[in-house]
Design a protein around this motif. Structure first.
Motif, PDB file in Angstrom:
ATOM      1  N   ARG A 195       0.843  -1.182   0.000  1.00  0.00           N
ATOM      2  CA  ARG A 195       0.000   0.000   0.000  1.00  0.00           C
ATOM      3  C   ARG A 195       0.880   1.234   0.000  1.00  0.00           C
ATOM      4  O   ARG A 195       1.851   1.315   0.762  1.00  0.00           O
ATOM      5  CB  ARG A 195      -0.849  -0.006   1.273  1.00  0.00           C
ATOM      6  N   ILE A 196       0.560   2.194  -0.848  1.00  0.00           N
ATOM      7  CA  ILE A 196       1.368   3.416  -0.923  1.00  0.00           C
ATOM      8  C   ILE A 196       0.920   4.381   0.172  1.00  0.00           C
ATOM      9  O   ILE A 196      -0.264   4.699   0.265  1.00  0.00           O
ATOM     10  CB  ILE A 196       1.258   4.033  -2.329  1.00  0.00           C
ATOM     11  N   VAL A 197       1.863   4.793   1.001  1.00  0.00           N
ATOM     12  CA  VAL A 197       1.528   5.717   2.084  1.00  0.00           C
ATOM     13  C   VAL A 197       2.310   7.020   1.902  1.00  0.00           C
ATOM     14  O   VAL A 197       3.458   7.011   1.476  1.00  0.00           O
ATOM     15  CB  VAL A 197       1.823   5.099   3.479  1.00  0.00           C
ATOM     16  N   PRO A 198       1.651   8.131   2.206  1.00  0.00           N
ATOM     17  CA  PRO A 198       2.316   9.426   2.008  1.00  0.00           C
ATOM     18  C   PRO A 198       3.424   9.654   3.031  1.00  0.00           C
ATOM     19  O   PRO A 198       3.431   9.053   4.100  1.00  0.00           O
ATOM     20  CB  PRO A 198       1.184  10.433   2.221  1.00  0.00           C
ATOM     21  N   ALA A 199       4.339  10.564   2.685  1.00  0.00           N
ATOM     22  CA  ALA A 199       5.446  10.894   3.583  1.00  0.00           C
ATOM     23  C   ALA A 199       4.993  11.815   4.709  1.00  0.00           C
ATOM     24  O   ALA A 199       5.477  11.719   5.831  1.00  0.00           O
ATOM     25  CB  ALA A 199       6.576  11.556   2.798  1.00  0.00           C
ATOM     26  N   GLY A 200       4.043  12.698   4.425  1.00  0.00           N
ATOM     27  CA  GLY A 200       3.588  13.667   5.424  1.00  0.00           C
ATOM     28  C   GLY A 200       3.172  14.947   4.719  1.00  0.00           C
ATOM     29  O   GLY A 200       2.903  14.945   3.523  1.00  0.00           O
ATOM     30  N   VAL A 201       3.167  16.047   5.446  1.00  0.00           N
ATOM     31  CA  VAL A 201       2.761  17.306   4.817  1.00  0.00           C
ATOM     32  C   VAL A 201       3.908  17.853   3.960  1.00  0.00           C
ATOM     33  O   VAL A 201       5.051  17.898   4.405  1.00  0.00           O
ATOM     34  CB  VAL A 201       2.353  18.346   5.879  1.00  0.00           C
ATOM     35  N   GLY A 202       3.591  18.233   2.736  1.00  0.00           N
ATOM     36  CA  GLY A 202       4.561  18.877   1.859  1.00  0.00           C
ATOM     37  C   GLY A 202       4.416  20.391   1.932  1.00  0.00           C
ATOM     38  O   GLY A 202       3.318  20.908   2.118  1.00  0.00           O
ATOM     39  N   VAL A 203       5.531  21.068   1.815  1.00  0.00           N
ATOM     40  CA  VAL A 203       5.522  22.534   1.748  1.00  0.00           C
ATOM     41  C   VAL A 203       6.173  22.947   0.435  1.00  0.00           C
ATOM     42  O   VAL A 203       7.240  22.425   0.081  1.00  0.00           O
ATOM     43  CB  VAL A 203       6.305  23.154   2.928  1.00  0.00           C
ATOM     44  N   VAL A 204       5.528  23.840  -0.285  1.00  0.00           N
ATOM     45  CA  VAL A 204       6.122  24.382  -1.515  1.00  0.00           C
ATOM     46  C   VAL A 204       6.419  25.852  -1.277  1.00  0.00           C
ATOM     47  O   VAL A 204       5.504  26.643  -1.031  1.00  0.00           O
ATOM     48  CB  VAL A 204       5.170  24.212  -2.720  1.00  0.00           C
ATOM     49  N   ILE A 205       7.692  26.202  -1.318  1.00  0.00           N
ATOM     50  CA  ILE A 205       8.110  27.592  -1.098  1.00  0.00           C
ATOM     51  C   ILE A 205       8.318  28.241  -2.460  1.00  0.00           C
ATOM     52  O   ILE A 205       9.236  27.890  -3.194  1.00  0.00           O
ATOM     53  CB  ILE A 205       9.404  27.656  -0.263  1.00  0.00           C
ATOM     54  N   GLY A 206       7.433  29.150  -2.805  1.00  0.00           N
ATOM     55  CA  GLY A 206       7.443  29.741  -4.139  1.00  0.00           C
ATOM     56  C   GLY A 206       8.472  30.847  -4.276  1.00  0.00           C
ATOM     57  O   GLY A 206       8.911  31.435  -3.290  1.00  0.00           O
ATOM     58  N   CYS A 207       8.837  31.126  -5.525  1.00  0.00           N
ATOM     59  CA  CYS A 207       9.741  32.245  -5.791  1.00  0.00           C
ATOM     60  C   CYS A 207       8.957  33.389  -6.422  1.00  0.00           C
ATOM     61  O   CYS A 207       7.792  33.246  -6.778  1.00  0.00           O
ATOM     62  CB  CYS A 207      10.889  31.797  -6.688  1.00  0.00           C
ATOM     63  N   ALA A 208       9.609  34.534  -6.549  1.00  0.00           N
ATOM     64  CA  ALA A 208       8.924  35.727  -7.038  1.00  0.00           C
ATOM     65  C   ALA A 208       8.947  35.837  -8.559  1.00  0.00           C
ATOM     66  O   ALA A 208       8.175  36.587  -9.139  1.00  0.00           O
ATOM     67  CB  ALA A 208       9.570  36.972  -6.429  1.00  0.00           C
ATOM     68  N   THR A 209       9.843  35.081  -9.213  1.00  0.00           N
ATOM     69  CA  THR A 209      10.021  35.270 -10.652  1.00  0.00           C
ATOM     70  C   THR A 209       9.209  34.267 -11.482  1.00  0.00           C
ATOM     71  O   THR A 209       8.610  34.628 -12.482  1.00  0.00           O
ATOM     72  CB  THR A 209      11.513  35.149 -11.003  1.00  0.00           C
TER      73      THR A 209
END
Lengths: 555, 555
Positions: A195-209
């Protein structure tokens, strides 16, 4: 059939096509890059502009958990405040909601998640014009670039990430009968479940460009592998990602999933919240695009999370010899002008043998090269209306200040010129600056993000190749562009680029620029030098975002 | 045709078969696990023993770069000093040689490397008996386990890692023509080249209990993806890996590659050199099997390297109900006795509802369970000649001291008994100890490596499942074994194990033990809890060990 199952069935052919594309690595695109009414609908552009304008000066409601007020302070490089207020969220409540949303999403399985993820991308495609204007007026990009980079090209990068993750997940059987022959009697038989289990909460830190183009791969890779994602945009480029989050939440809700699988944490430059977010124990995955200092900090200080970074560095051009000096110079001038050098792929240091560049008309001395480069930049930027569609505007105060700081520098070879934008008089538009430096000038060893290039004359071509390699190992580089008609030299440069971990383009004299990176075909960032530890997109980018839980029982 | 190309052609069918095995995940093995003269040759066992004996009391010459003297101080758990001296190397010289060896290996390409890597594994297979004795007398394993775990099973794990890495590398085309249609005129055409480049020097940190089985995956995954590897064995179990390094160097040399692609850094417990090694900037990959404290340190303190850990933790048994109480108890007793609980998969905490275990003959009270478990352990260990082939010997002083420290503990439910080895009177052989503890006893929350188990009576089955989940999230666990005839309970346990990241075995009453993990089928360690951050073997284990260097040029 569930909504998600129907979505999977609908989008399966597109997903299969994308998987074929990442394996063949030839040209393919799922989303038309021309901002054409015939493709996107006759009113799409006007509708998108109206949609973007309707956001200005308003609160951007997202119904996020833990909303306790409003935040946001975006100022456009085109010279005005956006005046949009975004939800200001309590982190504990936001993350609790994200964690709570995951089990149902994980249990739905890879097919359902892939179906929903592709549907989100398709909906984003339908909003391409609105997102394009949001991106243009936050990043400072010219319109066409904003449309392509935040629209179809970003959507292709998203689909590419989904295809990689889907391919990995689809390879794992969910049920297997394991039968080991025995010397006596029947086999040992075990029923195994995976069974595929997630790693946890992901965070995406965006850039300005390039908030969408750089942010979507991590967002979709984490989401489709079963994780919830908190999108943390750059405080100057919140809007494109806020619209993205809105679309994602809408599709999740319609498909019967918890919309809190995708949330937004907006902040301001004065009260940044990224560190507070990524240090939370719920966070298991972090995708970052931005400057080396903070990228390094993330790589070193989050043992509880897997961190994927794109930090940029000192990109290089090596100019040895060419059959087409005009083409070479025009191509290079375009590379330097495009979005005022604010691409993580723009060449910065131009390495030239001190005895000149060999051409069919004889050796072009360094001074002559500078003169024709200046001429080419002037030609590209002579007409202000055309110039601003190439240069865009300077995104950040820091970039502008750095550029202006060099104005009176004795090393200036080609000065930067301001250009008045015909429709946005307060936009800060500048042509690129070229400095001359020796190989050991500290200037040549650090990133000068934006429209600042450095010409370094080296003691022959081997010194240029050696310097390129050393700079890249030390300061990082995403791209090298090289010109040489000598196969042996080209081969030495190819080996050095491979060893240094830079993507190399050779003898570009036409419309293709080293700046460009095509989804499904080009690996953006190599992961092998300080410019970043990950690549968009390869298997390593997706494979650690999920785990396999295994069960055995006697058959 | 080069030697390596010939090897690839020869071994291609085996490699293809291994790739098929990791995809199907059913039973398969490339190397026969029976230590039989009919398979390995009538004299193989005697030859292996003679080979092992010839090593004792001698210097183990390896012709390593930077050799400056001799080191090593292995003492066998069977009660004697091995007296072998290994090269003591200068780290700078060793790593310089490793770095120098890489370009040629990288340039040879995936096929050549896979051919050579499989050839090394085949040669190791031919040395299985010698390596088995080396492993037995350093790890303390009984002979059959040593033969299988350090021989065919380790070789299968090696081939599995090669297959994963090969599959990833083979998916990347080396040359592609990218053609983008244009609205006017012919397409934009670019020739793209993709080259696999190594990450850097890999380090494999071996453990004392399963040096080959746990060490081979990282060794072969790093090697086949183009990296050089420094093998750093546990100071008490150098010999099995020294022979491995010798074989690898021999094959590399014969194939025309630099033998310094695989080197050995031996040390002693008094003068450990692991930290000095992994902190070197040349090191890009670290594979570790061992205790949580050092594993955590490695995960947190090597930002320049990718670190793959297997640290173990508090494995759990949850005993709710069974159709076959005798089978359950015999299976569990065997799990506890096998190699004296010195497997990272041995159950440690036995969680039992305080009101007993449901069986077809009514409820078995906790006290009755302890009595039958005691009986089963006694039955398995009654005959010393048979007992030592199950228990092996206690590997480390620390494990023995911990066990002996509990001798007079009031919590002892089943005492440990010494057994005299018929052929090795100084061998330290002990039967497993069982302690009783409450759920909040700190004893239940920490790893007690070796023959110490802890019975925890819980307030019902839900408390047991909750405790199992919490302990695993906090202290880590590789395996859970559960017994329940109630489908709903089994499902709850399955969900909890998946969420906690433990591999679950359900209702094992026959010869299959939770301790066992089969190559090509079982994921060993999940990577999702503190027991380790990686899995043997999945795509994530191999994908980050190489990078792709890309070249573009106009077609």
């Amino acid at each position: 059939m569930s909504v998600a199952a129907t979505l999977f069935e609908t989008h399966r052919p597109l997903l299969d096509r994308a998987v074929a594309a990442i394996e063949a690595r030839g040209y393919w695109s799922a989303f038309p890059e021309a901002p054409s009414g015939r493709i996107y609908g006759e009113t799409a552009k006007d509708d998108g502009l109206a949609g973007y304008r309707a956001r200005l000066g308003q609160p951007f409601a997202l119904d996020l958990p833990g909303t306790r007020g409003w935040t946001g302070q975006e100022r456009s490089p085109y010279g005005f405040d956006l005046g949009i207020a975004y939800p200001d969220c309590d982190l504990g409540a936001l993350l609790a909601a994200a964690v709570k949303a995951m089990p149902g999403w994980a249990a739905a399985g890879p097919e359902a998640r892939a179906g929903v993820a592709v549907e989100i991308v398709k909906r984003l495609n339908a909003r391409s014009f609105e997102i394009a204007y949001a991106s243009m007026f936050t990043s400072g990009q010219p319109f066409l670039m904003a449309f392509q980079a935040a629209g179809p090209h970003a959507q292709d990068r998203a689909l590419e990430a989904i295809a990689y993750a889907w391919r990995e997940m689809a390879r794992i059987p969910s049920q297997v009968r394991w039968e080991k022959p025995q010397s006596k009697g029947g086999p040992l038989a075990i029923e195994k479940g995976f069974r595929i289990v997630p790693a946890g909460v992901g965070v995406v830190i965006g850039c300005a460009t390039f908030p969408a183009w750089n942010g979507y791969p991590g967002l979709f890779a984490s989401l489709v592998t079963g994780n919830a994602v908190v999108v943390k945009p750059h405080p100057q480029a919140i809007l494109p990602l806020a619209i993205t989050v809105e679309v994602a939440r809408e599709v999740l809700r319609e498909s019967g999933f918890d919309p809190n699988l995708v949330t937004l944490l907006a902040d301001t430059a004065e009260r940044p919240r990224t560190v507070e977010l990524v240090e939370r124990p719920e966070v298991a995955l972090v995708d970052f695009t931005g400057g080396p200092a903070f990228g390094d900090w993330l790589e070193r200080n989050l043992p509880h999370a897997k961190v994927f970074t794109e930090k940029a560095g000192v990109n290089l051009a090596i100019l040895h010899s060419t059959d087409d000096p005009k083409g070479m110079v025009r191509n290079l001038a375009t590379s330097l002008c495009l979005y005022s050098g604010q691409m993580c792929t723009t060449p910065q240091n131009l390495l030239v043998p001190a005895d000149g560049i060999r051409t069919p008309d004889g050796v072009m001395p360094v001074t002559a090269f500078v003169a024709v480069l200046d001429e080419a930049i002037r030609a590209l930027t002579a007409d202000p209306a055309g110039a601003v569609e190439l240069l865009g505007a300077i995104q950040s105060d820091a970039t502008l200040a750095r550029l202006e700081g060099f104005a009176d520098d004795p090393r200036v070879l080609i000065p930067s010129r301001p250009i008045t934008h015909p429709r946005h008089p307060d936009a800060r538009v500048r042509t690129p600056l070229l400095l001359g430096a020796t190989a050991d000038d500290p200037l040549a060893g650090r990133e000068l993000f934006g429209p600042v290039a450095v010409l370094v004359a080296t003691d022959g071509i081997d010194a240029a190749v050696g310097l390129a390699h050393d700079l890249t190992r030390r300061a990082g580089a995403i791209t090298w562009v090289a010109h040489s008609t000598d196969d042996a030299v080209a081969e030495r440069i190819t080996d050095a680029a491979a060893a240094a971990g830079a993507s190399l383009a050779v003898n570009l004299t036409g419309p293709v620029l080293v700046n460009q990176s095509a989804a499904y075909s080009d690996y953006h960032v190599n992961g092998a030098n300080p410019a970043g530890n990950a690549s968009l997109t390869d298997t390593a980018f997706v494979a650690a975002r999920f785990r396999v839980a295994q069960t055995r029982r006697p058959a």
